[in-house]
Enzyme design. Structure first.
Site, short mmCIF file in Angstrom:
data_model
loop_
_atom_site.label_atom_id
_atom_site.label_comp_id
_atom_site.label_asym_id
_atom_site.label_seq_id
_atom_site.Cartn_x
_atom_site.Cartn_y
_atom_site.Cartn_z
N ASP A 126 -66.48 -48.26 11.84
CA ASP A 126 -66.48 -48.56 13.26
C ASP A 126 -66.78 -47.27 14.02
O ASP A 126 -66.68 -46.16 13.47
CB ASP A 126 -65.12 -49.13 13.66
N ASP A 128 -66.24 -46.65 18.14
CA ASP A 128 -65.29 -46.31 19.20
C ASP A 128 -63.85 -46.37 18.72
O ASP A 128 -63.42 -47.36 18.11
CB ASP A 128 -65.47 -47.27 20.38
#
Length: 291
Positions: A126, A128
């Site tokens: 991922d 953010d």
């Protein structure tokens, strides 16, 4: 721009601009349908940002963001189907939910096998709050020059901070014969320059999956379905601060706490030993379970 879309004023009755939005304490704009003077049970919204409508998300048929693809027919198909089906419902909010579930299952799930075939192990990362954090204000903590960058996104300036241990994580994964895939719910417009900054020479990250590779739920949440990526689940590992977005594939996820800009963060550094630990397992899901 609206004049260009409707030069003869045949279609668009009214126009509401930024000054009619509600501005939050964090500087974000929200669209409050209650101030428009329209009945909620007679109102439908089409927007690529359903989260802006707060408690009125049930009125929204979400669409993915348009980035100039001439083949993009998502909005057209959704609107056509909606107008064909909504007549049987008195409350359009209910119909928008029904239409969205139906279309999402039949038409708008991401295409299967999003990535080219590979026999390597795969590390999905991922972006953010896992590898970076984006702030609207300059960080108060001190970071090295190479660990932060200022980016212009839309009309805003973002201060992007790299989580401690990112480079070590990428190097360890490559050394352990993983391909690295960024799988983010962020749009390509936002995420691509951030990934370019993290991997300027394209040494580590093989592929990038953006918001359009996610499955969007009725309430606008992005789910990441590993089964459509073209990767074997027993050869895949995920590192993400939101393991719930993987649904039935949570067994592939090594969760990390969200990164908010702490220069003393050691979450990624603590994961490095996993690449040695997992070698005793044929199924990486078992390695994650026992990690």
């Amino acid at each position: 721009m609206i004049d260009w879309l409707d030069p003869n004023r045949e279609f668009i009755s009214h126009r509401l601009y930024r000054d009619t939005c509600t501005r939050s304490s964090g500087g974000h704009h929200h669209k409050d349908l209650t101030v428009t003077g329209r009945r909620l049970d007679r109102s439908v919204v089409i927007d690529d940002h359903p989260e802006l409508y707060g408690k009125h998300r049930q009125n929204v048929i979400p669409v993915s963001s348009l980035h100039g693809d001439p083949r993009d027919v998502e909005t057209l198909l959704k609107v056509q189907s909606f107008f064909e089906l909504e007549r049987s419902f008195k409350d359009m909010r209910y119909q928008s939910r029904k239409v969205w579930r139906y279309l999402n299952s039949l038409l708008f799930s991401p295409p299967r096998c999003l990535l080219p075939l590979s026999d390597q192990k795969t590390l999905f990362l991922d972006l953010d709050h896992t590898l970076i954090v984006s702030l609207e204000e300059p960080p108060t903590e001190k970071f090295a020059a190479g660990d932060q960058i200022m980016l212009r996104f839309m009309e805003e300036t973002l201060y992007v901070i790299k989580r401690p241990g990112v480079e070590q994580l990428l190097r360890s994964a490559i050394a352990s014969n993983y391909e690295i895939v960024i799988f983010t719910a962020g749009t390509k417009l936002y995420a691509s320059p951030v990934i370019d900054w993290l991997d300027p020479n394209r040494e580590f990250i093989s592929h990038r999956l953006y918001r359009d590779a996610c499955t969007i739920t009725i309430d606008g949440k992005c789910l990441k379905d590993l089964s459509v990526t073209g990767r074997r689940l027993d050869r895949s590992v995920v590192i993400d601060d939101s393991p719930t977005v993987y649904g039935k594939h949570r067994e592939n996820v090594i969760p990390v706490s969200p990164f908010h800009g702490d220069p003393g963060d050691v979450e990624l550094l603590n994961i490095l030993w996993f690449f040695e630990f997992e070698k005793q397992f044929k199924d990486l899901r078992l390695a994650v379970k026992n990690y």
